[in-house]
Write an enzyme that holds these catalytic residues in place. Structure first.
Site, PDB file in Angstrom:
ATOM      1  CG  HIS A 224      -1.991  -0.981   1.235  1.00 28.12           C
ATOM      2  ND1 HIS A 224      -3.251  -0.753   0.723  1.00 28.12           N
ATOM      3  CD2 HIS A 224      -1.996  -2.249   1.699  1.00 28.12           C
ATOM      4  CE1 HIS A 224      -3.982  -1.835   0.881  1.00 28.12           C
ATOM      5  NE2 HIS A 224      -3.239  -2.763   1.478  1.00 28.12           N
TER       6      HIS A 224
ATOM      7  CE  LYS B  71      -6.609  13.758   0.658  1.00 22.62           C
ATOM      8  NZ  LYS B  71      -6.612  12.753  -0.373  1.00 22.62           N
ATOM      9  NE  ARG B  72      -3.875   9.863  10.470  1.00 18.96           N
ATOM     10  CZ  ARG B  72      -3.589   8.973  11.421  1.00 18.96           C
ATOM     11  NH1 ARG B  72      -4.442   7.999  11.695  1.00 18.96           N
ATOM     12  NH2 ARG B  72      -2.487   9.071  12.117  1.00 18.96           N
TER      13      ARG B  72
ATOM     14  CE  LYS C   4      -2.546  10.558   3.585  1.00 18.44           C
ATOM     15  NZ  LYS C   4      -3.158   9.685   2.556  1.00 18.44           N
TER      16      LYS C   4
ATOM     17  CB  THR D 105     -10.181   4.996  -1.261  1.00 26.30           C
ATOM     18  OG1 THR D 105      -9.719   5.275   0.058  1.00 26.30           O
ATOM     19  CG2 THR D 105      -9.489   3.756  -1.782  1.00 26.30           C
TER      20      THR D 105
ATOM     21  CE  LYS E 189     -14.118   5.969   0.622  1.00 27.37           C
ATOM     22  NZ  LYS E 189     -13.296   5.927   1.861  1.00 27.37           N
TER      23      LYS E 189
HETATM   24  N1  CJB Z   1      -2.130   3.486   3.297  1.00 30.27           N
HETATM   25  O1  CJB Z   1      -3.662   4.072   4.860  1.00 30.27           O
HETATM   26  C1  CJB Z   1      -2.529   3.658   4.588  1.00 30.27           C
HETATM   27  N2  CJB Z   1      -1.670   3.341   5.578  1.00 30.27           N
HETATM   28  C2  CJB Z   1      -0.417   2.853   5.344  1.00 30.27           C
HETATM   29  O2  CJB Z   1       0.321   2.618   6.274  1.00 30.27           O
HETATM   30  C3  CJB Z   1      -0.031   2.654   4.002  1.00 30.27           C
HETATM   31  C4  CJB Z   1      -0.908   2.987   2.998  1.00 30.27           C
HETATM   32  C5  CJB Z   1      -3.084   3.863   2.228  1.00 30.27           C
HETATM   33  O3  CJB Z   1      -3.728   2.717   1.736  1.00 30.27           O
HETATM   34  C6  CJB Z   1      -4.812   3.063   0.889  1.00 30.27           C
HETATM   35  C7  CJB Z   1      -5.510   1.806   0.483  1.00 30.27           C
HETATM   36  O4  CJB Z   1      -4.750   1.075  -0.398  1.00 30.27           O
HETATM   37  C8  CJB Z   1      -4.339   3.881  -0.312  1.00 30.27           C
HETATM   38  O5  CJB Z   1      -5.453   4.304  -1.048  1.00 30.27           O
HETATM   39  C9  CJB Z   1      -3.519   5.082   0.136  1.00 30.27           C
HETATM   40  O6  CJB Z   1      -2.961   5.735  -0.975  1.00 30.27           O
HETATM   41  C10 CJB Z   1      -2.439   4.638   1.094  1.00 30.27           C
HETATM   42  O7  CJB Z   1      -1.753   5.749   1.642  1.00 30.27           O
END
Ligand code: CJB
Length: 841
Positions: free
Chosen positions: A374, A567-568, A573, A678, A682
């Site tokens: 991810h 978002k976080r 970001k 994601t 949305k």
């Molecule tokens: N992502 O939320 C997280 N935490 C992590 O530690 C690594 C990745 C996110 O995962 C999402 C689902 O795949 C992605 O859409 C996003 O870009 C990514 O930051």
């Protein structure tokens, strides 16, 4: 299947089997029964909390009846199952979702109304289940919804944290973290005190040769912690399939505290063991895209993985099949590297406990697991120190060394003499101390590795994992672009839009096949339709405006352009780019004449998101946003032209209010850093446009909806490395407009500039790693295009309709079908509609 009830007593069971209720009267009867018996209350003291509890229990009863049937059906069918291992499940609220998925929301609404309650008030009583940080955890939740809706036999396995992600409070502009104790009343889980697994930690390994000359390893000593299962039913949409999410809670294996110690007066130490055990599942680590390497985190990972695998293996063994059939019956997906120990644990079970040969066991293991990556951010890639491993999981470390040895031998055969390659791909990093590279272990132990959007999957193939592509060949690496469930993110969050779409496309079918949205294209120029469409957006903005007023006290004009970034909070970001853009806008407004101001489109800049408690820079960004808001929102020169809002404690249920209310949302990560995103999906699905960089899923969204319907800006991923190099070794002049923004900050316009020195300094003096200055001009120019475009409401609405019509691809159903076909090799289990499913349209 074995049954405890003898043959001739079963008729009585069948006769009295629980039947799911369907009618309004039955629902009311159940609610009253739960109020009066389960909750021991009456109509004289049934408040909204009690009504929420009773309504939830009524739905839970219904779900569990279907849950039982689903599990029986899946057991009898004996087909392959999927296990989705995720340390995070960001579920949000369950009641509304349950009502909609089983098609009984209107029944419940009328029933509650007859009992004296408004359904919205009841829904709002629920505490979010927030067992996740952000995108990764919410993706897992969307996947559970899709797997159930598509009738896949699939379970989620996770941890039952006592405290989910912290609650965020904003005090004087600063983030303050408050524990999220969410379990005082949780009607959605079933404790299974009979399903327990004892998990071992520490100790040592004794090796010897048995009588047949076979090497034997025995892991002994150390301590035992008990895992107790809690099951949460996961209803599919418009199907009786109700899958399971099993969460493990930790407790002392000895059961209770030490009475000897207690009797001798040593109360504190008598409960210490108990507390130590319970600590394992106590708190979710609040880091997103960041690895901290804490021992307790590794303990959580092993505890959860060991309990889950024990459970999976136990279920498999009941079938009495040969071990070689394990991968034909079971697919296990690793959600990021957090569950990578499952690979080692299964190998350990097969060789140490079940007596299989290494090679035979390893073939089973690698055919069972799939690994989803991810992130490419280096600070997020998990590594564990070898000494820590040695101490906590001595046998696992040995197995990892063996896995690595066999792997490196195969690399040596393929690339003889390439010592650099061996050092680069070794699962053990030869640092001080040595580290276990979990992503490499996950790749070596899986048959497929996937990224979560096309650009991201290309990046992992060509950068962080490129050696592995050479070693294993390109077919092992694939892409599955993320998706979102339209049930929660359209039907539930935006009921009026869902209703309008249903009225034009022949019912709610689009919620099962999102490509049906395509039919909306023909309404893109339909005057009447556009009017209704715009009215719904406006109503959603009014709702958010009310929420903003009630939580921040600031009045915002719902006719203004709502610009949202939720978002976080993370430097990659780039919320800092957004707030610097806001300051630039503020400067521009201040310099305008009254006449010029009249021509400007009023804007509300809305932010929300949590910073990891230890992430100082992210907290500084929150502080700056709040301080800018405090100045701008009361500046009479500005009035309605600009408002800056920070929404406290962004979470899933708030996202359901915020997402449908955007005109534009921001997805502006430095190119190549956001794996997918994601929320971009949305927002577009809810009739908002986006401003974004060529990153993650933005690229595929552009391809689907057309480049006229999105505002892209900024440098491309392929240029990032060179730009960073120039910053550090060439000349680095800042964008002149950004300099003006920094000058204003430095004049203490937003409070003591010292507080923001590290933030501006990271860009001015420390290499601007995230390319804020490089992208600033392009960002400002593109925001001006947004202003212009918004003035032409007619065209804007057409763009939003066309965009929604083309979003079918981003359903998590498509995504799950791809996993099922390319990675899991599983089929859905067909259902007869024998259940009492609601048939609401
Ligand atoms: N992502 O939320 C997280 N935490 C992590 O530690 C690594 C990745 C996110 O995962 C999402 C689902 O795949 C992605 O859409 C996003 O870009 C990514 O930051």
């Amino acid at each position: 299947v074995e049954a405890l009830i003898p043959e001739h007593q079963r008729d009585a069971w069948k006769k009295f089997q629980a039947k799911p209720w369907v009618s309004k009267d039955d629902f009311e009867k159940e609610v009253v029964r739960h109020v009066e018996t389960t909750l021991a209350r009456s109509m004289f003291n049934c408040d909204e909390t009690a009504a929420y509890a009773a309504a939830s229990l009524a739905f839970r009863d219904r779900l569990i009846t279907e849950w039982n049937r689903t599990q029986q059906r899946q057991t009898f069918a004996d087909t392959k199952r999927v296990y989705y291992l995720s340390l995070e499940f960001l579920m949000g609220r369950a009641l509304d979702n349950a009502m909609l998925n089983v098609g009984l929301k209107n029944v419940a609404k009328e029933g509650l109304s007859e009992l004296g309650f408004r359904i919205e008030d009841i829904i709002n009583q629920e505490h979010d289940a927030a067992l996740g940080n952000g995108g990764l955890g919410r993706l897992a939740a969307c996947f559970l919804d899709s797997m159930a809706s598509l009738n896949f036999p699939a379970w989620g396995y996770g941890l039952r944290y006592k405290y989910g992600i912290f609650k965020q409070e904003i005090v004087d502009g600063y983030q303050v973290e408050v524990p999220d104790y969410w379990l005082d009343f949780n009607p959605w889980e079933f404790p299974r005190h009979d399903i327990v697994v004892d998990v071992q930690f520490y100790g040592g390994v004794r090796k010897y040769q048995d009588d047949d000359g076979k090497n034997v390893a025995v892991w002994e000593g150390g301590e035992i912690v008990r895992a107790v299962a809690y099951d949460v039913p996961i209803p599919g949409f418009n199907t009786p399939t109700t899958n399971n999410m099993r969460l493990w809670s930790s407790k002392a294996a000895s059961g209770e505290f030490d009475f000897q110690k207690f009797n001798s007066g040593d109360y504190e130490s008598s409960v210490a063991d108990q507390q130590r055990a319970e600590t394992i599942s106590a708190v979710l680590y609040p880091n997103d895209n960041l690895d901290r390497g804490k021992e307790l985190r590794l303990k959580q990972q092993y505890f959860w993985v060991a309990a889950s695998l024990y459970d999976i293996v136990r279920r498999f063994k009941k079938s009495k099949r040969a071990w070689s059939e394990f991968p034909d019956q079971i697919a296990i997906q690793l959600n990021d590297t957090h569950p990578t120990l499952a690979i080692v644990e299964l190998q350990r079970i097969l060789i140490d406990m079940e007596g299989l040969d290494w090679d035979e066991a390893w073939a089973i293991v690698t055919n069972t697991f799939g690994y989803t990556n991810h992130t490419v951010l280096p600070e997020a890639l998990e590594k564990w120190s070898v000494p820590l491993f040695q101490n906590l999981l001595p046998r696992h470390l040995q197995i990892i060394y063996d896995i690595n040895m066999f792997f490196l031998q195969s690399v040596e055969r393929k690339f003889p003499g390439d010592r650099d390659m061996l050092a680069r791909v070794s699962i053990i990093e030869e640092s001080q101390p040595k580290m276990v590279r979990m992503a490499f272990l996950a790749i070596v132990g899986s048959h497929k590795v996937n990224g979560v959007a096309e650009l991201h999957s290309d990046l992992i193939r060509t950068t962080i994992f490129k050696d592995f592509v050479k070693i294993f060949g390109p077919d092992k690496f694939t892409n599955v672009t993320n998706g979102i469930t339209p049930r929660r993110w359209l039907h539930q969050a935006n009921p009026r839009l869902s209703e309008l779409i249903a009225s034009k496309t022949g019912g709610l079918g689009f919620l099962k096949d999102l490509n049906v949205l395509n039919e909306l294209e023909k309404f893109a120029d339909d005057k009447e339709f556009k009017k209704e469409w715009a009215e719904i957006k406006y109503a959603n903005k009014v709702k958010l405006a009310k929420y903003i007023k009630s939580t921040t006290g600031v009045t915002v004009n719902p006719s203004a352009l709502f610009d949202i970034q939720v978002k976080r909070i993370h430097e990659y970001k780039r919320q800092q780019l957004n707030i610097f853009g806001v300051i630039h806008r503020y400067l521009t407004i201040k310099a305008m004449t009254a006449e010029e101001r009249k021509k400007l489109a009023p804007r509300v800049s809305i932010f929300g998101g949590k910073a990891a408690p230890g992430y100082w820079m992210a907290k500084t960004i929150i502080h700056l946003i709040n301080n800018v808001g405090a100045v701008v929102n009361k500046d009479p020169d500005v009035g309605d032209l600009l408002k800056v809002i920070f929404l406290e404690d962004y979470n899933v249920s708030k996202a359901e209010i915020i997402t449908p209310a955007s005109d534009i949302s921001e997805h502006i990560s430095t190119a190549g850093t956001e794996a997918s995103g994601t929320s971009n999906m949305k927002f577009v699905l809810n009739g908002g446009l986006i401003i974004g960089t060529c990153d993650g899923a933005n690229i595929e969204i552009t391809r689907e909806i057309g480049e006229n319907n999105i505002f892209l800006f900024g440098n491309l991923a392929e240029d990032v490395e060179d730009l960073r190099h120039t910053h550090n070794y060439g000349s680095h002049t800042l964008d002149p407009d950004l300099v003006k923004v920094f000058d204003l900050i430095k004049s203490d316009a937003f409070g003591d500039a010292g507080a923001f020195g590290a933030l501006t300094g990271s860009i001015e003096d420390h290499g601007d790693y995230y390319l804020v200055s490089d992208d600033f001009h392009s960002y400002i120019k593109t925001q001006a295009l947004v202003d212009e475009a918004y003035k032409n409401q007619d065209e804007w609405i057409t763009k939003t309709i066309l965009s929604v019509a083309r979003m079918g691809f981003f359903s998590s159903d498509r995504c799950i079908n791809e996993y099922a076909e390319m990675i899991w090799n599983v089929e859905p289990l067909p259902v007869e509609k024998e259940s009492g499913l609601g048939k609401e349209e």
